[in-house]
Motif scaffolding. Structure first.
Motif, PDB file in Angstrom:
ATOM      1  N   LYS A   2       0.830  -1.204   0.000  1.00  0.00           N
ATOM      2  CA  LYS A   2       0.000   0.000   0.000  1.00  0.00           C
ATOM      3  C   LYS A   2       0.868   1.258   0.000  1.00  0.00           C
ATOM      4  CE  LYS A   2      -4.021   0.140   1.887  1.00  0.00           C
ATOM      5  NZ  LYS A   2      -5.167   0.181   2.822  1.00  0.00           N
ATOM      6  N   ASN A   3       1.955   1.229   0.752  1.00  0.00           N
ATOM      7  CA  ASN A   3       2.874   2.372   0.766  1.00  0.00           C
ATOM      8  C   ASN A   3       3.544   2.570  -0.581  1.00  0.00           C
ATOM      9  OD1 ASN A   3       2.294   2.823   3.471  1.00  0.00           O
ATOM     10  ND2 ASN A   3       4.082   1.709   4.222  1.00  0.00           N
ATOM     11  N   ASP A   4       3.660   1.492  -1.348  1.00  0.00           N
ATOM     12  CA  ASP A   4       4.244   1.572  -2.685  1.00  0.00           C
ATOM     13  C   ASP A   4       3.224   2.049  -3.716  1.00  0.00           C
ATOM     14  OD1 ASP A   4       6.828   1.002  -4.013  1.00  0.00           O
ATOM     15  OD2 ASP A   4       5.645  -0.358  -5.248  1.00  0.00           O
ATOM     16  N   GLY A   5       1.979   2.203  -3.291  1.00  0.00           N
ATOM     17  CA  GLY A   5       0.939   2.724  -4.179  1.00  0.00           C
ATOM     18  C   GLY A   5       0.408   1.721  -5.186  1.00  0.00           C
ATOM     19  N   VAL A   6       0.568   0.435  -4.909  1.00  0.00           N
ATOM     20  CA  VAL A   6       0.145  -0.594  -5.855  1.00  0.00           C
ATOM     21  C   VAL A   6      -1.246  -1.094  -5.478  1.00  0.00           C
ATOM     22  CG1 VAL A   6       0.739  -2.806  -6.897  1.00  0.00           C
ATOM     23  CG2 VAL A   6       2.551  -1.283  -6.120  1.00  0.00           C
ATOM     24  N   PRO A   7      -2.193  -1.154  -6.438  1.00  0.00           N
ATOM     25  CA  PRO A   7      -3.551  -1.605  -6.111  1.00  0.00           C
ATOM     26  C   PRO A   7      -3.638  -3.119  -5.944  1.00  0.00           C
ATOM     27  CG  PRO A   7      -3.378  -1.152  -8.458  1.00  0.00           C
ATOM     28  CD  PRO A   7      -2.067  -0.725  -7.843  1.00  0.00           C
ATOM     29  N   PHE A   8      -4.556  -3.547  -5.097  1.00  0.00           N
ATOM     30  CA  PHE A   8      -4.877  -4.957  -4.946  1.00  0.00           C
ATOM     31  C   PHE A   8      -6.047  -5.287  -5.868  1.00  0.00           C
ATOM     32  CE2 PHE A   8      -2.472  -4.074  -1.226  1.00  0.00           C
ATOM     33  CZ  PHE A   8      -1.967  -5.277  -0.749  1.00  0.00           C
ATOM     34  N   ALA A   9      -6.057  -6.506  -6.391  1.00  0.00           N
ATOM     35  CA  ALA A   9      -7.148  -6.927  -7.266  1.00  0.00           C
ATOM     36  C   ALA A   9      -7.439  -8.401  -7.031  1.00  0.00           C
ATOM     37  CB  ALA A   9      -6.779  -6.699  -8.735  1.00  0.00           C
ATOM     38  N   THR A  10      -8.687  -8.790  -7.285  1.00  0.00           N
ATOM     39  CA  THR A  10      -8.998 -10.215  -7.256  1.00  0.00           C
ATOM     40  C   THR A  10      -8.459 -10.860  -8.523  1.00  0.00           C
ATOM     41  OG1 THR A  10     -11.121 -10.000  -8.390  1.00  0.00           O
ATOM     42  CG2 THR A  10     -11.119  -9.720  -5.976  1.00  0.00           C
ATOM     43  N   TYR A  11      -8.373 -12.169  -8.513  1.00  0.00           N
ATOM     44  CA  TYR A  11      -7.863 -12.866  -9.694  1.00  0.00           C
ATOM     45  C   TYR A  11      -8.789 -12.685 -10.895  1.00  0.00           C
ATOM     46  CZ  TYR A  11      -4.181 -15.293  -7.061  1.00  0.00           C
ATOM     47  OH  TYR A  11      -3.057 -15.598  -6.325  1.00  0.00           O
ATOM     48  N   SER A  12     -10.091 -12.627 -10.649  1.00  0.00           N
ATOM     49  CA  SER A  12     -11.026 -12.417 -11.756  1.00  0.00           C
ATOM     50  C   SER A  12     -10.875 -11.024 -12.346  1.00  0.00           C
ATOM     51  CB  SER A  12     -12.470 -12.639 -11.293  1.00  0.00           C
ATOM     52  OG  SER A  12     -12.765 -14.016 -11.223  1.00  0.00           O
ATOM     53  N   GLU A  13     -10.645 -10.037 -11.495  1.00  0.00           N
ATOM     54  CA  GLU A  13     -10.425  -8.681 -11.988  1.00  0.00           C
ATOM     55  C   GLU A  13      -9.153  -8.626 -12.829  1.00  0.00           C
ATOM     56  OE1 GLU A  13     -12.543  -6.121  -8.378  1.00  0.00           O
ATOM     57  OE2 GLU A  13     -10.412  -6.640  -8.272  1.00  0.00           O
ATOM     58  N   PHE A  14      -8.116  -9.285 -12.368  1.00  0.00           N
ATOM     59  CA  PHE A  14      -6.872  -9.331 -13.133  1.00  0.00           C
ATOM     60  C   PHE A  14      -7.082 -10.046 -14.466  1.00  0.00           C
ATOM     61  CE2 PHE A  14      -3.023 -11.577 -14.446  1.00  0.00           C
ATOM     62  CZ  PHE A  14      -2.113 -10.532 -14.534  1.00  0.00           C
ATOM     63  N   THR A  15      -7.820 -11.151 -14.441  1.00  0.00           N
ATOM     64  CA  THR A  15      -8.073 -11.917 -15.664  1.00  0.00           C
ATOM     65  C   THR A  15      -8.806 -11.070 -16.694  1.00  0.00           C
ATOM     66  OG1 THR A  15      -8.128 -14.009 -14.455  1.00  0.00           O
ATOM     67  CG2 THR A  15      -9.217 -13.966 -16.599  1.00  0.00           C
ATOM     68  N   LEU A  16      -9.810 -10.332 -16.241  1.00  0.00           N
ATOM     69  CA  LEU A  16     -10.561  -9.462 -17.152  1.00  0.00           C
ATOM     70  C   LEU A  16      -9.661  -8.388 -17.747  1.00  0.00           C
ATOM     71  CD1 LEU A  16     -13.256  -8.625 -18.383  1.00  0.00           C
ATOM     72  CD2 LEU A  16     -13.701  -7.265 -16.315  1.00  0.00           C
ATOM     73  N   ALA A  17      -8.827  -7.764 -16.910  1.00  0.00           N
ATOM     74  CA  ALA A  17      -7.910  -6.727 -17.403  1.00  0.00           C
ATOM     75  C   ALA A  17      -6.893  -7.315 -18.370  1.00  0.00           C
ATOM     76  CB  ALA A  17      -7.199  -6.066 -16.225  1.00  0.00           C
ATOM     77  N   TYR A  18      -6.412  -8.526 -18.065  1.00  0.00           N
ATOM     78  CA  TYR A  18      -5.437  -9.182 -18.936  1.00  0.00           C
ATOM     79  C   TYR A  18      -6.078  -9.525 -20.279  1.00  0.00           C
ATOM     80  CZ  TYR A  18      -1.459 -12.170 -20.158  1.00  0.00           C
ATOM     81  OH  TYR A  18      -0.340 -12.718 -20.769  1.00  0.00           O
ATOM     82  N   GLU A  19      -7.308  -9.998 -20.256  1.00  0.00           N
ATOM     83  CA  GLU A  19      -8.011 -10.339 -21.497  1.00  0.00           C
ATOM     84  C   GLU A  19      -8.178  -9.107 -22.377  1.00  0.00           C
ATOM     85  OE1 GLU A  19     -11.660 -11.990 -20.142  1.00  0.00           O
ATOM     86  OE2 GLU A  19     -10.837 -13.998 -19.796  1.00  0.00           O
ATOM     87  N   LYS A  20      -8.579  -7.996 -21.774  1.00  0.00           N
ATOM     88  CA  LYS A  20      -8.758  -6.766 -22.540  1.00  0.00           C
ATOM     89  C   LYS A  20      -7.446  -6.301 -23.137  1.00  0.00           C
ATOM     90  CE  LYS A  20     -12.783  -4.972 -20.030  1.00  0.00           C
ATOM     91  NZ  LYS A  20     -13.290  -3.884 -19.152  1.00  0.00           N
ATOM     92  N   SER A  21      -6.375  -6.366 -22.342  1.00  0.00           N
ATOM     93  CA  SER A  21      -5.054  -5.967 -22.836  1.00  0.00           C
ATOM     94  C   SER A  21      -4.582  -6.886 -23.952  1.00  0.00           C
ATOM     95  CB  SER A  21      -4.057  -5.971 -21.675  1.00  0.00           C
ATOM     96  OG  SER A  21      -2.750  -5.694 -22.127  1.00  0.00           O
TER      97      SER A  21
END
Length: 267
Positions: A241-260
């Motif tokens: 959190k101090n590094d400013g990196v967001p947390f995501a569920t695996y499904s959220e990551f999968t959706l973002a990866y698919e779009k990319s």
């Protein structure tokens, strides 16, 4: 992105070391550990993915309700953790969807053992996180496999993170043994190199296993469990959190990866 997950199964670790434990007693350990994990996540405003066995879900409905109501993702970890069957892949999805009322999009095989890619796809999963490509002789020795997410057919493979270059493990057991300053440094290095960090723990790690010699748990596993592990997880979360990196569920990551992936393919 930080992909934080917990393999939420009936506590059967004593059985791996020659000690029988009843489902009732194993569930008591896992349910208590899961509630401790949920408390940590709620305090820090972080969502995670809980890979649950059908055994756990059917025997801890109130804990499952809390996981869902607090905004976490439920994914499949099979049916019976100690004796996984290929038929569990589809059956566990059906059971978890009935209990949660939600679509189950991901799978992780018990103990990260090999699993049929065809069965994963046929069961209707969108992602599989059963690969740990670390430099550890034994079941985690997958040096020829990619370190970062990739597609097998239509299923996105999401390997557990290992460090660049030497594939040093940075999973749950490393968090028990590395000095925290070194562990956090390895995690951040891997994150910045790969663009995501995939990590998993078990709820039973947050129970002090050293207080239960009757379970015959080796020191390599029982070290720094219980409250010490709660503090270590909270410290790790704060580091990200101090590094400013967001947390995501695996499904959220999968959706973002698919779009990319689809956007890159269309160029």
């Amino acid at each position: 992105m930080i992909l934080l997950s917990f393999d939420t199964e009936e506590f059967d670790l004593p059985r791996e070391h020659g000690v029988e434990i009843s489902l009732k007693d194993g569930m008591k350990v896992s349910a208590e550990g899961t509630c401790r994990v949920l408390d940590i996540l709620r305090r820090n405003g972080v969502r995670a993915t809980f890979f649950c066995t059908a055994n756990f879900a059917e025997n801890a409905p109130e804990v499952m309700q809390r996981i869902v109501s607090e905004g976490h993702e439920v994914a499949s970890h099979g049916v019976d953790h100690f004796q996984p069957q290929e038929s569990d892949i589809k059956q566990s999805k059906q059971i978890l969807e009935r209990i949660t009322g939600q679509e189950i999009g991901g799978y992780r095989h018990p103990r990260m053992l090999s699993v049929s890619d065809e069965a994963i796809e046929q069961a209707g999963y969108r992602y599989n996180s059963s690969l740990h490509p670390a430099f550890i002789p034994g079941r985690y020795m997958h040096l020829s496999e990619p370190r970062t997410p990739f597609y097998r057919g239509r299923v996105l493979e999401i390997p557990t993170s290992v460090s660049p270059w030497f594939r040093l493990p940075v999973f749950w057991l490393a968090c028990h043994h590395y000095p925290m300053w070194l562990y956090r440094k390895l995690c951040l290095w891997t994150l910045h190199h790969d663009g995501q960090f995939v990590i998993y723990f078990h709820p039973w790690e947050f129970i002090n296993l050293r207080k239960h010699p009757e379970w015959n748990i080796p020191y390599v596993i029982s070290r720094n469990t219980g409250e010490t592990m709660e503090k270590r997880l909270e410290m790790l979360i704060q580091t990200f959190k101090n590094d400013g990196v967001p947390f995501a569920t695996y499904s959220e990551f999968t959706l973002a990866y698919e779009k990319s992936h689809n956007s890159s393919s269309s160029l």
